[in-house]
Motif scaffolding. Structure first.
Motif, PDB file in Angstrom:
ATOM      1  N   MET A 220      11.221   4.212   4.637  1.00 30.35           N
ATOM      2  CA  MET A 220       9.768   4.038   4.697  1.00 30.35           C
ATOM      3  C   MET A 220       9.339   2.783   3.948  1.00 30.35           C
ATOM      4  SD  MET A 220       8.497   7.936   3.945  1.00 30.35           S
ATOM      5  CE  MET A 220       6.849   7.339   3.585  1.00 30.35           C
ATOM      6  N   ILE A 221       9.989   2.562   2.791  1.00 33.02           N
ATOM      7  CA  ILE A 221       9.662   1.400   1.961  1.00 33.02           C
ATOM      8  C   ILE A 221      10.759   0.366   2.181  1.00 33.02           C
ATOM      9  CG2 ILE A 221       9.286   0.549  -0.387  1.00 33.02           C
ATOM     10  CD1 ILE A 221       8.361   3.365  -1.122  1.00 33.02           C
ATOM     11  N   ALA A 222      10.460  -0.651   2.919  1.00 27.53           N
ATOM     12  CA  ALA A 222      11.491  -1.597   3.361  1.00 27.53           C
ATOM     13  C   ALA A 222      11.814  -2.661   2.325  1.00 27.53           C
ATOM     14  CB  ALA A 222      11.045  -2.262   4.663  1.00 27.53           C
ATOM     15  N   ARG A 223      11.441  -2.430   1.079  1.00 30.37           N
ATOM     16  CA  ARG A 223      11.716  -3.394   0.028  1.00 30.37           C
ATOM     17  C   ARG A 223      12.707  -2.771  -0.949  1.00 30.37           C
ATOM     18  NH1 ARG A 223       9.412  -5.417  -4.763  1.00 30.37           N
ATOM     19  NH2 ARG A 223       7.961  -3.664  -4.881  1.00 30.37           N
ATOM     20  N   PRO A 224      13.997  -3.103  -0.840  1.00 24.88           N
ATOM     21  CA  PRO A 224      15.019  -2.417  -1.642  1.00 24.88           C
ATOM     22  C   PRO A 224      14.844  -2.593  -3.141  1.00 24.88           C
ATOM     23  CG  PRO A 224      15.948  -4.332  -0.508  1.00 24.88           C
ATOM     24  CD  PRO A 224      14.588  -4.112   0.062  1.00 24.88           C
ATOM     25  N   GLU A 225      14.213  -3.689  -3.579  1.00 24.46           N
ATOM     26  CA  GLU A 225      14.034  -3.891  -5.022  1.00 24.46           C
ATOM     27  C   GLU A 225      13.197  -2.775  -5.650  1.00 24.46           C
ATOM     28  OE1 GLU A 225      14.314  -7.947  -3.027  1.00 24.46           O
ATOM     29  OE2 GLU A 225      13.271  -6.033  -2.694  1.00 24.46           O
ATOM     30  N   PHE A 226      12.373  -2.107  -4.846  1.00 26.19           N
ATOM     31  CA  PHE A 226      11.514  -1.045  -5.368  1.00 26.19           C
ATOM     32  C   PHE A 226      12.230   0.296  -5.398  1.00 26.19           C
ATOM     33  CE2 PHE A 226       8.148   2.215  -4.935  1.00 26.19           C
ATOM     34  CZ  PHE A 226       7.423   1.924  -6.074  1.00 26.19           C
ATOM     35  N   THR A 227      13.127   0.544  -4.461  1.00 26.24           N
ATOM     36  CA  THR A 227      13.776   1.846  -4.353  1.00 26.24           C
ATOM     37  C   THR A 227      15.213   1.855  -4.853  1.00 26.24           C
ATOM     38  OG1 THR A 227      14.428   1.332  -2.071  1.00 26.24           O
ATOM     39  CG2 THR A 227      12.346   2.512  -2.388  1.00 26.24           C
ATOM     40  N   ASP A 228      15.807   0.700  -5.050  1.00 22.52           N
ATOM     41  CA  ASP A 228      17.221   0.617  -5.409  1.00 22.52           C
ATOM     42  C   ASP A 228      17.381  -0.310  -6.617  1.00 22.52           C
ATOM     43  OD1 ASP A 228      19.945   0.321  -5.627  1.00 22.52           O
ATOM     44  OD2 ASP A 228      20.286  -0.206  -3.541  1.00 22.52           O
TER      45      ASP A 228
ATOM     46  N   ALA B  45       0.854   4.086  -2.897  1.00 19.70           N
ATOM     47  CA  ALA B  45       0.479   5.458  -2.541  1.00 19.70           C
ATOM     48  C   ALA B  45       1.562   6.459  -2.917  1.00 19.70           C
ATOM     49  CB  ALA B  45       0.187   5.537  -1.041  1.00 19.70           C
ATOM     50  N   VAL B  46       2.816   6.159  -2.581  1.00 20.50           N
ATOM     51  CA  VAL B  46       3.916   7.071  -2.896  1.00 20.50           C
ATOM     52  C   VAL B  46       4.057   7.251  -4.403  1.00 20.50           C
ATOM     53  CG1 VAL B  46       6.432   7.320  -2.837  1.00 20.50           C
ATOM     54  CG2 VAL B  46       5.200   6.657  -0.763  1.00 20.50           C
ATOM     55  N   ASP B  47       3.978   6.149  -5.133  1.00 18.77           N
ATOM     56  CA  ASP B  47       4.067   6.219  -6.586  1.00 18.77           C
ATOM     57  C   ASP B  47       2.915   7.036  -7.158  1.00 18.77           C
ATOM     58  OD1 ASP B  47       5.257   4.671  -9.213  1.00 18.77           O
ATOM     59  OD2 ASP B  47       3.074   4.907  -9.344  1.00 18.77           O
ATOM     60  N   GLY B  48       1.710   6.775  -6.690  1.00 17.49           N
ATOM     61  CA  GLY B  48       0.535   7.460  -7.218  1.00 17.49           C
ATOM     62  C   GLY B  48       0.577   8.958  -6.974  1.00 17.49           C
ATOM     63  N   VAL B  49       0.954   9.375  -5.762  1.00 20.97           N
ATOM     64  CA  VAL B  49       1.029  10.800  -5.442  1.00 20.97           C
ATOM     65  C   VAL B  49       2.113  11.479  -6.278  1.00 20.97           C
ATOM     66  CG1 VAL B  49       1.638  12.453  -3.636  1.00 20.97           C
ATOM     67  CG2 VAL B  49       0.100  10.557  -3.119  1.00 20.97           C
ATOM     68  N   SER B  50       3.261  10.835  -6.414  1.00 24.13           N
ATOM     69  CA  SER B  50       4.365  11.422  -7.177  1.00 24.13           C
ATOM     70  C   SER B  50       3.975  11.652  -8.633  1.00 24.13           C
ATOM     71  CB  SER B  50       5.589  10.504  -7.107  1.00 24.13           C
ATOM     72  OG  SER B  50       6.016  10.318  -5.774  1.00 24.13           O
ATOM     73  N   ILE B  51       3.298  10.686  -9.221  1.00 25.39           N
ATOM     74  CA  ILE B  51       2.925  10.809 -10.631  1.00 25.39           C
ATOM     75  C   ILE B  51       1.845  11.869 -10.820  1.00 25.39           C
ATOM     76  CG2 ILE B  51       1.933   9.588 -12.600  1.00 25.39           C
ATOM     77  CD1 ILE B  51       4.890   8.921 -11.870  1.00 25.39           C
ATOM     78  N   GLN B  52       0.905  11.961  -9.892  1.00 21.95           N
ATOM     79  CA  GLN B  52      -0.133  12.994 -10.018  1.00 21.95           C
ATOM     80  C   GLN B  52       0.459  14.384  -9.887  1.00 21.95           C
ATOM     81  OE1 GLN B  52      -3.196  12.594 -11.140  1.00 21.95           O
ATOM     82  NE2 GLN B  52      -2.621  10.425 -11.342  1.00 21.95           N
ATOM     83  N   ILE B  53       1.422  14.559  -8.988  1.00 19.13           N
ATOM     84  CA  ILE B  53       2.103  15.847  -8.871  1.00 19.13           C
ATOM     85  C   ILE B  53       2.820  16.172 -10.175  1.00 19.13           C
ATOM     86  CG2 ILE B  53       4.027  17.041  -7.737  1.00 19.13           C
ATOM     87  CD1 ILE B  53       3.216  15.641  -5.147  1.00 19.13           C
TER      88      ILE B  53
ATOM     89  N   PRO C  35       0.804  -1.231   0.000  1.00 16.01           N
ATOM     90  CA  PRO C  35       0.000   0.000   0.000  1.00 16.01           C
ATOM     91  C   PRO C  35       0.832   1.275   0.000  1.00 16.01           C
ATOM     92  CG  PRO C  35      -0.968  -1.606   1.489  1.00 16.01           C
ATOM     93  CD  PRO C  35       0.338  -2.184   1.028  1.00 16.01           C
ATOM     94  N   ILE C  36       1.933   1.297   0.757  1.00 16.00           N
ATOM     95  CA  ILE C  36       2.746   2.514   0.795  1.00 16.00           C
ATOM     96  C   ILE C  36       3.462   2.740  -0.528  1.00 16.00           C
ATOM     97  CG2 ILE C  36       4.793   1.392   1.794  1.00 16.00           C
ATOM     98  CD1 ILE C  36       5.219   4.001   3.386  1.00 16.00           C
TER      99      ILE C  36
ATOM    100  N   LEU D 263       7.237   6.742 -15.826  1.00 20.52           N
ATOM    101  CA  LEU D 263       7.849   6.701 -14.500  1.00 20.52           C
ATOM    102  C   LEU D 263       7.005   5.959 -13.465  1.00 20.52           C
ATOM    103  CD1 LEU D 263       9.144  10.391 -14.378  1.00 20.52           C
ATOM    104  CD2 LEU D 263      10.382   8.341 -15.092  1.00 20.52           C
ATOM    105  N   THR D 264       5.706   5.869 -13.699  1.00 17.87           N
ATOM    106  CA  THR D 264       4.858   5.202 -12.716  1.00 17.87           C
ATOM    107  C   THR D 264       4.994   3.694 -12.793  1.00 17.87           C
ATOM    108  OG1 THR D 264       2.592   4.940 -11.897  1.00 17.87           O
ATOM    109  CG2 THR D 264       2.862   5.163 -14.266  1.00 17.87           C
ATOM    110  N   ARG D 265       4.880   3.069 -11.620  1.00 20.40           N
ATOM    111  CA  ARG D 265       4.962   1.610 -11.547  1.00 20.40           C
ATOM    112  C   ARG D 265       3.733   1.037 -10.848  1.00 20.40           C
ATOM    113  NH1 ARG D 265      10.618   0.482  -8.964  1.00 20.40           N
ATOM    114  NH2 ARG D 265      10.581   2.669  -8.303  1.00 20.40           N
ATOM    115  N   GLN D 266       2.588   1.662 -11.109  1.00 23.93           N
ATOM    116  CA  GLN D 266       1.331   1.147 -10.574  1.00 23.93           C
ATOM    117  C   GLN D 266       1.061  -0.245 -11.152  1.00 23.93           C
ATOM    118  OE1 GLN D 266      -1.047   2.754  -8.333  1.00 23.93           O
ATOM    119  NE2 GLN D 266       0.858   3.856  -7.919  1.00 23.93           N
ATOM    120  N   PRO D 267       0.561  -1.164 -10.351  1.00 28.21           N
ATOM    121  CA  PRO D 267       0.360  -2.547 -10.821  1.00 28.21           C
ATOM    122  C   PRO D 267      -0.497  -2.651 -12.077  1.00 28.21           C
ATOM    123  CG  PRO D 267       0.114  -2.421  -8.436  1.00 28.21           C
ATOM    124  CD  PRO D 267       0.226  -1.008  -8.923  1.00 28.21           C
ATOM    125  N   ALA D 268      -1.591  -1.909 -12.123  1.00 31.23           N
ATOM    126  CA  ALA D 268      -2.483  -2.008 -13.284  1.00 31.23           C
ATOM    127  C   ALA D 268      -1.792  -1.503 -14.546  1.00 31.23           C
ATOM    128  CB  ALA D 268      -3.762  -1.217 -13.028  1.00 31.23           C
ATOM    129  N   HIS D 269      -0.989  -0.458 -14.407  1.00 35.98           N
ATOM    130  CA  HIS D 269      -0.263   0.115 -15.544  1.00 35.98           C
ATOM    131  C   HIS D 269       0.759  -0.877 -16.091  1.00 35.98           C
ATOM    132  CE1 HIS D 269       1.800   3.115 -17.965  1.00 35.98           C
ATOM    133  NE2 HIS D 269       2.930   2.907 -17.311  1.00 35.98           N
TER     134      HIS D 269
END
Length: 370
Positions: free
Chosen positions: A128-136, A89-97, A85-86, A326-332
């Motif tokens: 905040m995001i404890a999954r390094p594969e997503f941020t690194d 949410a972070v991805d979605g907010v960043s892309i909308q901005i 969820p985080i 740039l977005t990595r939303q699952p549906a996209h």
């Protein structure tokens, strides 16, 4: 019967390269590596990462590892996709901005990925995001590719991997080649170093940016001995294209203008390389090239090369904008991969039908770009 020799070139385009992943998934599921001799793969940015996974899979498959090559690609892209969820949410907010800024509804703030403030922000985000594969991206690559084992997997008949990048200081184009033992995690990160998102990646004393500034993806390099080594060269090059080639409407809104400029710049080097191949094919057809000349310029193909494209469906192309790179939303990601699978499957079906028609008619290989 001799197998037709092919190379697969994967264009870059951020997270839209999930389309490339879907296309490669369908190609390998349908046994492209058994039906054809894959002599090379090339890629830039996200296309480079995906091509590298396919290349490693082919190397291991040749050594008896029957793990489906497509499974390696899908597993990597699943890790890149927002899952928790985080993350969503972070991805979605960043892309909308980003979309609000692109439309002029929010002010634009210029930042550098090397600035201390951005570095601190990325550190906080990774906590905040404890999954390094997503941020690194490095962590994701090291998890899914065994870079230490690559030298022992590469043999004289192995397919060659080429990665596009640009030397920031020299302004020169760089092609990292497995034939020159240049494939490592840093060369992949260099090919994907989008300058407004990542600092320049240093490799062997040189700073590199994303390959979109040089070759997106490398095409003529697949026919040149300095990068392909002494192995076989392709009879056909299949290009998995991410950036849109044509569109009907002339853009007028600032966001639409920016999107179209991004398409055109992403296809600029590709268009030039395709034109070079067209001239090369014409010269070969006219028997105008001597062996000495071919050796001198390093473009060693002796037979016309057919170029084929796998492109996104029109409805998908029309729905994408620059932030969607740039977005990595699952549906996209799922939609891009599904379209890649559908387009690659249709491509193979059409190719099979064309081969059957050619057999019946006795026609030779085509010089045209398909």
């Amino acid at each position: 019967m001799n197998q037709k020799r092919i190379s697969i070139a994967c264009q870059g385009g951020g997270s839209q390269c999930a389309f490339v992943a879907g296309a490669l998934k369908a190609l390998f599921e349908r046994g492209v590596h058994e039906r054809f001799e894959i002599v090379g793969l090339s890629g830039t940015s996200g296309g480079a990462l995906t091509a590298a996974l396919a290349w490693e899979g082919l190397l291991k498959w040749a050594r008896g590892d029957r793990t489906p090559i497509e499974d390696r690609i899908v597993a990597f892209w699943n890790d890149l996709t927002a899952q928790t969820p985080i993350e969503i949410a972070v991805d979605g907010v960043s892309i909308q901005i980003m979309r609000l800024v692109e439309r002029g509804l929010l002010p634009s703030v210029s930042t550098s990925p090397s600035s201390p403030m951005v570095q601190i922000g990325m550190h906080v985000l990774s906590q905040m995001i404890a999954r390094p594969e997503f941020t690194d991206l490095r962590a994701a690559l090291v998890k899914h590719m065994d870079f230490d084992a690559l030298p022992s997997l590469v043999g004289p008949q192995s397919p060659v991997l080429l990665l596009g990048a640009v030397d920031v200081r020299a302004g020169s184009f760089k092609v990292f080649s497995s034939a020159k033992q240049e494939i490592k995690v840093e060369s992949l990160l260099a090919s994907a170093a989008i300058p407004n998102l990542f600092p320049a990646m240093w490799v062997d004393g040189h700073p590199y940016w994303d390959g979109i500034f040089s070759s997106n993806p490398p095409i003529t390099g697949l026919l040149r001995r300095p990068w392909m080594g002494h192995g076989a060269l392709p009879e056909e090059i299949w290009i998995i294209q991410v950036n849109r080639a044509q569109q009907d409407l002339v853009p007028e809104l600032p966001s639409d203008i920016f999107d179209r400029r991004n398409h055109l710049s992403g296809n600029l080097s590709l268009q030039h390389e395709i034109e070079v191949l067209g001239i090369w094919n014409a010269l070969l057809d006219a028997h105008a090239l001597t062996e000495e000349f071919r050796e001198r310029i390093g473009l060693d193909a002796t037979e016309a090369v057919t170029v084929r494209f796998i492109r996104m469906s029109e409805p998908l192309q029309e729905s994408l904008d620059y932030p969607s790179k740039l977005t990595r939303q699952p549906a996209h990601i799922a939609r891009l991969m599904a379209d890649g699978e559908a387009q690659a499957s249709a491509f193979l079906s059409e190719l099979t039908q064309a081969d059957r028609s050619a057999e019946h008619s006795g026609d030779g290989p085509s010089l045209a770009v398909h």
